[in-house]
Design an enzyme around this catalytic site. Structure first.
Site, PDB file in Angstrom:
ATOM      1  N   HIS A  67     -65.217  17.042-114.313  1.00 42.22           N
ATOM      2  CA  HIS A  67     -63.742  16.984-114.304  1.00 42.22           C
ATOM      3  C   HIS A  67     -63.145  18.387-114.318  1.00 42.22           C
ATOM      4  CE1 HIS A  67     -64.546  12.819-115.102  1.00 42.22           C
ATOM      5  NE2 HIS A  67     -63.271  12.552-114.890  1.00 42.22           N
ATOM      6  N   GLN A  85     -55.300  16.036-107.977  1.00 41.54           N
ATOM      7  CA  GLN A  85     -54.049  16.718-107.623  1.00 41.54           C
ATOM      8  C   GLN A  85     -52.863  15.789-107.862  1.00 41.54           C
ATOM      9  OE1 GLN A  85     -53.462  19.967-106.398  1.00 41.54           O
ATOM     10  NE2 GLN A  85     -51.299  19.406-106.595  1.00 41.54           N
ATOM     11  N   PHE A 119     -62.050  19.274-121.772  1.00 39.76           N
ATOM     12  CA  PHE A 119     -61.175  18.264-122.367  1.00 39.76           C
ATOM     13  C   PHE A 119     -60.743  17.318-121.243  1.00 39.76           C
ATOM     14  CE2 PHE A 119     -56.675  17.070-123.245  1.00 39.76           C
ATOM     15  CZ  PHE A 119     -56.880  16.325-124.398  1.00 39.76           C
TER      16      PHE A 119
HETATM   17  C1  2AL Z   1     -58.111  14.825-115.300  1.00 38.16           C
HETATM   18  C2  2AL Z   1     -58.005  14.530-113.928  1.00 38.16           C
HETATM   19  O1  2AL Z   1     -58.498  15.171-112.995  1.00 38.16           O
HETATM   20  N1  2AL Z   1     -57.253  13.402-113.838  1.00 38.16           N
HETATM   21  C3  2AL Z   1     -56.920  13.022-115.098  1.00 38.16           C
HETATM   22  O2  2AL Z   1     -56.237  12.029-115.371  1.00 38.16           O
HETATM   23  N2  2AL Z   1     -57.456  13.915-115.981  1.00 38.16           N
HETATM   24  N3  2AL Z   1     -58.785  15.917-115.771  1.00 38.16           N
HETATM   25  C4  2AL Z   1     -58.961  16.180-117.096  1.00 38.16           C
HETATM   26  N4  2AL Z   1     -59.641  17.313-117.410  1.00 38.16           N
HETATM   27  O3  2AL Z   1     -58.524  15.432-117.962  1.00 38.16           O
END
Ligand code: 2AL
Length: 175
Positions: A67, A85, A119
């Site tokens: 992520h 995005q 996170f």
């Molecule tokens: C993300 C992501 O890419 N989409 C989301 O809801 N949360 N990333 C993240 N580090 O929490």
């Protein structure tokens, strides 16, 4: 989306459609394809959840590490996946000013050095203030707790991405 359509997909097509329901982890979709036929999108989601739960700790940590950071390098460089995005911009995270960006970056760095994964939070079920507050409180969790919490968030992100794909309107619950 008709389940008949999903169930008749060969694995290449299935991966094209579902390969990013877990961020940058097409392996998950590739693994659950063999579980067809699925009776519903929820049944597909359950297969995905069960597969994730069956992974050893290293596999779960690996999923979290795929992520992007919130307000991190990919966001600044414009190299997020289209799904991330869209999610980050819906949560208003792409419009943080340099001053506002500072706080999550600092906290993110501390979080990452404590847990060795980023996170992760389902930003569409949250908002800017809650995300920063959650980051500040979750950093005090034990590594075991935080692995579980991060994986629960991955499942929420997956749930909304599946709803997007299946053309249903996501009724995201605010935290
Ligand atoms: C993300 C992501 O890419 N989409 C989301 O809801 N949360 N990333 C993240 N580090 O929490």
């Amino acid at each position: 989306m008709e389940m008949q359509t999903v169930n008749s997909m060969n694995y290449e097509h299935f991966l094209d459609v579902f390969g990013n329901v877990v961020e940058k982890c097409p392996l998950v979709a590739a693994a659950v394809w063999a579980g067809r036929p699925f009776s519903s999108v929820s049944a597909l989601e359950k297969n995905i959840g069960d597969f994730i739960d069956s992974l050893p700790r290293s596999g779960k940590e690996g999923i979290l590490r795929c992520h992007p950071d919130l307000a991190g390098r990919e966001l600044l460089r414009g190299t997020l996946t289209p799904e991330s995005q869209r999610e980050l911009s819906q949560a208003g995270l792409t419009s943080l000013t340099a001053g506002q960006r500072f706080q999550p970056s600092e906290l993110n760095a501390s979080y990452k050095s404590r847990f060795n994964f980023p996170f992760v939070i389902c930003v569409r079920m949250s908002d800017k203030e809650t995300i920063i507050q959650q980051l500040g409180s979750r950093i005090r969790n034990s590594p075991e707790q935080e692995l579980q919490t991060g994986i629960q968030e991955v499942k929420k992100i997956c749930h909304l991405r599946l709803l997007d794909i299946s053309g249903q309107v996501a009724q995201a619950t605010k935290l």
